[in-house]
Scaffold this active site. Structure first.
Site, short mmCIF file in Angstrom:
data_model
loop_
_atom_site.label_atom_id
_atom_site.label_comp_id
_atom_site.label_asym_id
_atom_site.label_seq_id
_atom_site.Cartn_x
_atom_site.Cartn_y
_atom_site.Cartn_z
N MET A 1 0.85 -1.19 0.00
CA MET A 1 0.00 0.00 0.00
C MET A 1 0.89 1.25 0.00
O MET A 1 0.46 2.33 0.41
CB MET A 1 -0.93 -0.01 1.21
CG MET A 1 -1.89 -1.21 1.19
SD MET A 1 -3.41 -0.96 2.10
CE MET A 1 -2.79 -0.72 3.73
N GLY A 2 2.14 1.09 -0.45
CA GLY A 2 3.03 2.24 -0.53
C GLY A 2 3.59 2.61 0.83
O GLY A 2 3.60 1.80 1.75
N HIS B 1 9.56 -3.52 3.16
CA HIS B 1 9.10 -3.77 1.79
C HIS B 1 10.29 -4.09 0.88
O HIS B 1 10.22 -4.98 0.03
CB HIS B 1 8.39 -2.54 1.21
CG HIS B 1 7.13 -2.17 1.92
ND1 HIS B 1 7.03 -1.03 2.68
CD2 HIS B 1 5.91 -2.76 1.95
CE1 HIS B 1 5.80 -0.93 3.17
NE2 HIS B 1 5.10 -1.97 2.75
N GLN C 1 -10.15 -2.33 2.94
CA GLN C 1 -9.60 -3.06 4.09
C GLN C 1 -9.46 -2.17 5.33
O GLN C 1 -8.98 -2.60 6.36
CB GLN C 1 -8.27 -3.73 3.75
CG GLN C 1 -7.08 -2.81 3.59
CD GLN C 1 -5.84 -3.57 3.16
OE1 GLN C 1 -5.74 -4.01 2.01
NE2 GLN C 1 -4.87 -3.74 4.06
N LYS D 1 5.43 -9.72 9.63
CA LYS D 1 4.88 -8.82 10.66
C LYS D 1 3.36 -8.96 10.68
O LYS D 1 2.74 -9.00 11.73
CB LYS D 1 5.27 -7.37 10.41
CG LYS D 1 4.73 -6.46 11.51
CD LYS D 1 5.18 -5.04 11.34
CE LYS D 1 4.41 -4.32 10.26
NZ LYS D 1 2.98 -4.10 10.59
N GLY E 1 5.28 -9.89 4.26
CA GLY E 1 6.06 -9.82 5.50
C GLY E 1 5.37 -10.59 6.62
O GLY E 1 4.15 -10.61 6.73
N SER F 1 4.67 1.07 7.83
CA SER F 1 4.37 2.38 7.23
C SER F 1 3.77 3.31 8.28
O SER F 1 3.89 4.52 8.19
CB SER F 1 3.39 2.22 6.08
OG SER F 1 3.91 1.30 5.15
N ARG F 2 3.09 2.72 9.27
CA ARG F 2 2.42 3.53 10.30
C ARG F 2 3.41 4.19 11.27
O ARG F 2 3.03 5.13 11.97
CB ARG F 2 1.44 2.68 11.10
CG ARG F 2 0.24 2.25 10.30
CD ARG F 2 -0.58 1.23 11.05
NE ARG F 2 -1.47 0.55 10.14
CZ ARG F 2 -2.69 0.93 9.85
NH1 ARG F 2 -3.19 1.99 10.44
NH2 ARG F 2 -3.43 0.26 8.99
#
Ligand code: PAF
Length: 278
Positions: free
Chosen positions: A30-31, A37, A61, A149, A147, A186-187
């Site tokens: 999702m970038g 990534h 989602q 995670k 991943g 990303s968060r």
């Protein structure tokens, strides 16, 4: 590196590549790309002739509109990072093309999407499964990389592929961490400075749990981890010690040789997940 927006164009490109017998590795994202990534891209590069990355913030989602709105979007930087990794193709579809009408598709994943993330983010995994199925049908990859995670997501995608007989090999790749142990996400970019300092406590506590080597019951270990993390000012949403295949919580170590401890923590306004083998 080609950046392609339209489904028809990427389909044509992929079928040309497949006609040449190239093996296609696919990394759906999702970038807001980070080293986690890039580790997937590197693994795909090692194992395949052509690497395709998709960048699509999948609206269906997200179970909270503000989470979708705040999700980091860094497309220019993402493309620079992918170019440096010698990625071959980037697919950046629009929402209108991915979802020309309201989605009605559904799946039955049994307990897999009801526990943990599934319990706290209703509908999330159906949204993930829908987009991954669509992307797999478009990209026609030989292998797809995810991943660890997102451990529950990985199990659900394996189940999706099994149920629908999708011809793809799913490769789970290890969690990549910051120097202080925080799992890359990303968060993380959304964490305020105070929460960024506290966030590594999650992995510290998971590591302590692993060091205890089953010296107490799963229930007591759960309580220790939850209390330790809550004492820092972070707030644990859940910590489950589960069977890594069924994702059902275990009450007795004897039942199982490998267990997985999965956690979700609220760090201020940002929700973080992590896991460890126990
Ligand atoms: O893990 C993610 O980034 C997303 O859930 C995925 C697999 C790209 C689907 O949107």
């Amino acid at each position: 590196m080609d950046v392609i927006q339209h489904i028809l164009e990427i389909r044509n490109k992929i079928s040309d590549l497949k006609a040449k017998n190239f093996r296609i590795g696919f990394v759906p994202t999702m970038g807001a790309l980070h080293e986690g990534h890039l580790s997937l891209v590197r693994k795909a590069k090692e194992e395949c002739n052509i690497v395709v990355v998709s960048i699509f913030v999948n609206p269906i989602q997200f179970n909270k509109p503000e989470d979708l709105k705040n999700y980091p979007r860094t497309i220019d930087n993402d493309l620079l990072m992918l170019e440096k990794e010698n990625c071959d193709l980037v697919f950046t579809p629009s929402e209108a093309e991915m979802y020309p009408k309201t989605e009605t598709l559904s799946f039955d994943f049994g307990a897999l999407d009801k526990v943990m993330e599934g319990a706290f983010r209703p509908g999330h995994f159906i949204g993930v499964a829908i987009v991954v199925k669509k992307l797999f049908e478009i990209i026609q990859q030989d292998k797809a990389y995810f991943g660890e995670k997102d451990f529950q997501q990985l199990q659900i995608i394996k189940e999706l592929v099994r149920q629908l007989n999708i011809p793809v090999e799913i490769i789970g790749c290890p969690i990549i961490r910051e120097k202080d142990g925080l799992a890359m996400s990303s968060r993380n970019a959304l964490l305020d400075p105070k929460m960024r300092i506290l966030a590594p406590e999650i992995y510290k506590s998971l590591q302590n749990a692993a060091l205890m080597e089953r010296s107490c019951t799963p229930q007591i270990l759960k309580e220790i981890v939850i209390n330790e993390i809550n004492a820092t000012g972070l707030r644990v949403e859940y910590f489950e010690i589960s069977n890594p295949q069924t994702l059902l919580p275990i009450s007795d170590w004897k039942a199982i040789t490998d267990a997985i401890g999965c956690i979700a923590v609220q760090a201020g306004k940002v929700r973080l997940i992590d896991n460890i083998k126990l």
